[in-house]
Write a protein that holds these residues in place. Structure first.
Motif, PDB file in Angstrom:
ATOM      1  N   MET A 188       0.830  -1.172   0.000  1.00 29.67           N
ATOM      2  CA  MET A 188       0.000   0.000   0.000  1.00 29.67           C
ATOM      3  C   MET A 188       0.877   1.239   0.000  1.00 29.67           C
ATOM      4  N   ALA A 189       0.511   2.198  -0.800  1.00 24.75           N
ATOM      5  CA  ALA A 189       1.222   3.467  -0.830  1.00 24.75           C
ATOM      6  C   ALA A 189       0.418   4.481  -0.038  1.00 24.75           C
ATOM      7  N   LYS A 190       1.092   5.498   0.474  1.00 24.02           N
ATOM      8  CA  LYS A 190       0.391   6.450   1.321  1.00 24.02           C
ATOM      9  C   LYS A 190       0.632   7.874   0.878  1.00 24.02           C
ATOM     10  N   ALA A 191      -0.414   8.679   0.974  1.00 26.13           N
ATOM     11  CA  ALA A 191      -0.295  10.122   0.854  1.00 26.13           C
ATOM     12  C   ALA A 191      -0.725  10.657   2.207  1.00 26.13           C
ATOM     13  N   GLU A 192       0.191  11.207   2.949  1.00 29.29           N
ATOM     14  CA  GLU A 192      -0.107  11.556   4.317  1.00 29.29           C
ATOM     15  C   GLU A 192       0.192  13.010   4.595  1.00 29.29           C
ATOM     16  N   GLY A 207      -4.986   1.019 -15.474  1.00 33.28           N
ATOM     17  CA  GLY A 207      -5.351  -0.356 -15.762  1.00 33.28           C
ATOM     18  C   GLY A 207      -6.363  -0.954 -14.813  1.00 33.28           C
ATOM     19  N   HIS A 208      -6.662  -0.301 -13.669  1.00 33.26           N
ATOM     20  CA  HIS A 208      -7.659  -0.900 -12.790  1.00 33.26           C
ATOM     21  C   HIS A 208      -8.874   0.015 -12.649  1.00 33.26           C
ATOM     22  N   SER A 209     -10.049  -0.607 -12.645  1.00 37.32           N
ATOM     23  CA  SER A 209     -11.290   0.157 -12.597  1.00 37.32           C
ATOM     24  C   SER A 209     -11.804   0.330 -11.174  1.00 37.32           C
ATOM     25  N   THR A 210     -11.245  -0.399 -10.224  1.00 33.58           N
ATOM     26  CA  THR A 210     -11.647  -0.272  -8.831  1.00 33.58           C
ATOM     27  C   THR A 210     -10.513   0.369  -8.045  1.00 33.58           C
ATOM     28  N   VAL A 211     -10.843   1.422  -7.331  1.00 31.19           N
ATOM     29  CA  VAL A 211      -9.869   2.109  -6.511  1.00 31.19           C
ATOM     30  C   VAL A 211     -10.438   2.167  -5.106  1.00 31.19           C
ATOM     31  N   ALA A 212      -9.606   1.847  -4.116  1.00 33.93           N
ATOM     32  CA  ALA A 212     -10.043   1.897  -2.726  1.00 33.93           C
ATOM     33  C   ALA A 212      -9.108   2.803  -1.938  1.00 33.93           C
ATOM     34  N   PHE A 213      -9.690   3.536  -1.006  1.00 30.33           N
ATOM     35  CA  PHE A 213      -8.922   4.446  -0.172  1.00 30.33           C
ATOM     36  C   PHE A 213      -9.302   4.252   1.283  1.00 30.33           C
ATOM     37  N   ALA A 214      -8.315   4.310   2.161  1.00 31.56           N
ATOM     38  CA  ALA A 214      -8.541   4.395   3.594  1.00 31.56           C
ATOM     39  C   ALA A 214      -8.214   5.838   3.972  1.00 31.56           C
ATOM     40  N   ILE A 215      -9.190   6.544   4.525  1.00 30.90           N
ATOM     41  CA  ILE A 215      -9.053   7.963   4.819  1.00 30.90           C
ATOM     42  C   ILE A 215      -9.110   8.166   6.329  1.00 30.90           C
ATOM     43  N   CYS A 216      -8.033   8.693   6.905  1.00 27.25           N
ATOM     44  CA  CYS A 216      -8.005   8.951   8.340  1.00 27.25           C
ATOM     45  C   CYS A 216      -8.754  10.247   8.628  1.00 27.25           C
ATOM     46  N   GLU A 217      -9.733  10.145   9.496  1.00 28.82           N
ATOM     47  CA  GLU A 217     -10.541  11.313   9.841  1.00 28.82           C
ATOM     48  C   GLU A 217      -9.839  12.247  10.817  1.00 28.82           C
ATOM     49  N   GLY A 226      -5.802  13.117   8.245  1.00 29.21           N
ATOM     50  CA  GLY A 226      -5.932  13.364   6.819  1.00 29.21           C
ATOM     51  C   GLY A 226      -5.188  12.382   5.933  1.00 29.21           C
ATOM     52  N   LEU A 227      -4.522  11.393   6.524  1.00 27.64           N
ATOM     53  CA  LEU A 227      -3.814  10.382   5.733  1.00 27.64           C
ATOM     54  C   LEU A 227      -4.768   9.734   4.742  1.00 27.64           C
ATOM     55  N   VAL A 228      -4.328   9.599   3.507  1.00 30.24           N
ATOM     56  CA  VAL A 228      -5.091   8.878   2.493  1.00 30.24           C
ATOM     57  C   VAL A 228      -4.206   7.758   1.982  1.00 30.24           C
ATOM     58  N   ASP A 229      -4.646   6.544   2.188  1.00 31.71           N
ATOM     59  CA  ASP A 229      -3.900   5.361   1.784  1.00 31.71           C
ATOM     60  C   ASP A 229      -4.632   4.734   0.605  1.00 31.71           C
ATOM     61  N   GLU A 230      -4.011   4.755  -0.569  1.00 32.06           N
ATOM     62  CA  GLU A 230      -4.606   4.141  -1.754  1.00 32.06           C
ATOM     63  C   GLU A 230      -4.333   2.644  -1.695  1.00 32.06           C
ATOM     64  N   ILE A 231      -5.399   1.861  -1.715  1.00 31.91           N
ATOM     65  CA  ILE A 231      -5.295   0.415  -1.557  1.00 31.91           C
ATOM     66  C   ILE A 231      -5.430  -0.254  -2.911  1.00 31.91           C
ATOM     67  N   GLU A 232      -4.421  -1.025  -3.261  1.00 38.55           N
ATOM     68  CA  GLU A 232      -4.476  -1.816  -4.489  1.00 38.55           C
ATOM     69  C   GLU A 232      -4.514  -3.271  -4.068  1.00 38.55           C
ATOM     70  N   ASP A 233      -5.688  -3.901  -4.227  1.00 38.02           N
ATOM     71  CA  ASP A 233      -5.872  -5.262  -3.746  1.00 38.02           C
ATOM     72  C   ASP A 233      -6.745  -6.029  -4.739  1.00 38.02           C
ATOM     73  N   GLU A 234      -6.160  -7.000  -5.392  1.00 33.78           N
ATOM     74  CA  GLU A 234      -6.892  -7.777  -6.399  1.00 33.78           C
ATOM     75  C   GLU A 234      -8.082  -8.525  -5.809  1.00 33.78           C
ATOM     76  N   ARG A 271     -16.716   1.943 -13.257  1.00 30.23           N
ATOM     77  CA  ARG A 271     -15.652   2.193 -12.289  1.00 30.23           C
ATOM     78  C   ARG A 271     -16.241   2.051 -10.897  1.00 30.23           C
ATOM     79  N   ALA A 272     -15.379   1.828  -9.931  1.00 32.78           N
ATOM     80  CA  ALA A 272     -15.810   1.712  -8.538  1.00 32.78           C
ATOM     81  C   ALA A 272     -14.769   2.399  -7.656  1.00 32.78           C
ATOM     82  N   THR A 273     -15.267   3.198  -6.735  1.00 27.86           N
ATOM     83  CA  THR A 273     -14.400   3.837  -5.763  1.00 27.86           C
ATOM     84  C   THR A 273     -14.912   3.465  -4.384  1.00 27.86           C
ATOM     85  N   VAL A 274     -14.049   2.849  -3.591  1.00 28.53           N
ATOM     86  CA  VAL A 274     -14.400   2.444  -2.234  1.00 28.53           C
ATOM     87  C   VAL A 274     -13.632   3.358  -1.287  1.00 28.53           C
ATOM     88  N   GLU A 275     -14.370   3.980  -0.372  1.00 29.14           N
ATOM     89  CA  GLU A 275     -13.736   4.863   0.595  1.00 29.14           C
ATOM     90  C   GLU A 275     -14.038   4.369   2.003  1.00 29.14           C
TER      91      GLU A 275
END
Length: 143
Positions: A1-5, A90-100, A103-111, A130-134
């Motif tokens: 997982m990569a992070k934007a924090e 290349g992927h149509s589903t993107v998931a993010f874990a967002i710290c309330e 403000g950390l936003v962790d982009e989750i790439e999980d097959e 497309r699908a975005t999971v937050e």
């Protein structure tokens, strides 16, 4: 997982592609340099000195960057982040874990997540484009 924090060190995997317009390149760079999601108006505020003055300029650039898979929109925050994965288009589903809290936003790439969303959609006869999971909550550091 990569992070934007906020306040944490991180590396972005995307370099600015050469086929971007001037506005797209400036918007992409503004997002890559920021360690938290930005709204279109926050991007505009950062780029006013560079000649971007209209919200429409920002939204057009963001639309093209999202088409190219370089930027994602966080629906719940009405904000944008630079993609943290190579070849993201290349992927149509993107998931993010967002710290309330921080403000950390962790982009989750999980097959497995991608396959499950495809399975559930298929069972219902639904074809998602497309699908975005937050996921919202607290990151490990804030817990």
């Amino acid at each position: 997982m990569a992070k934007a924090e906020m306040g944490h060190d991180h590396a972005h995997s995307h370099e600015a592609p050469t086929k971007l317009t001037r506005n797209q390149s400036m918007v992409f760079s503004a997002l890559r340099e920021q360690e938290k999601p930005l709204t279109a108006y926050a991007i505009l505020d950062r780029l006013r000195g560079d000649g971007l003055r209209a919200p429409l300029q920002i939204y057009r650039a963001l639309d093209k960057l999202m088409e190219k898979g370089l930027v994602h929109r966080l629906e719940s925050l009405n904000a944008f982040v630079a993609c943290q994965h190579e070849a993201c288009s290349g992927h149509s589903t993107v998931a993010f874990a967002i710290c309330e809290n921080c403000g950390l936003v962790d982009e989750i790439e999980d097959e497995a997540v991608n396959r499950e969303i495809e399975r559930v959609s298929r069972e219902r006869g639904f074809l998602p484009t497309r699908a975005t999971v937050e996921l919202k909550g607290l990151c490990a550091e804030c817990r």
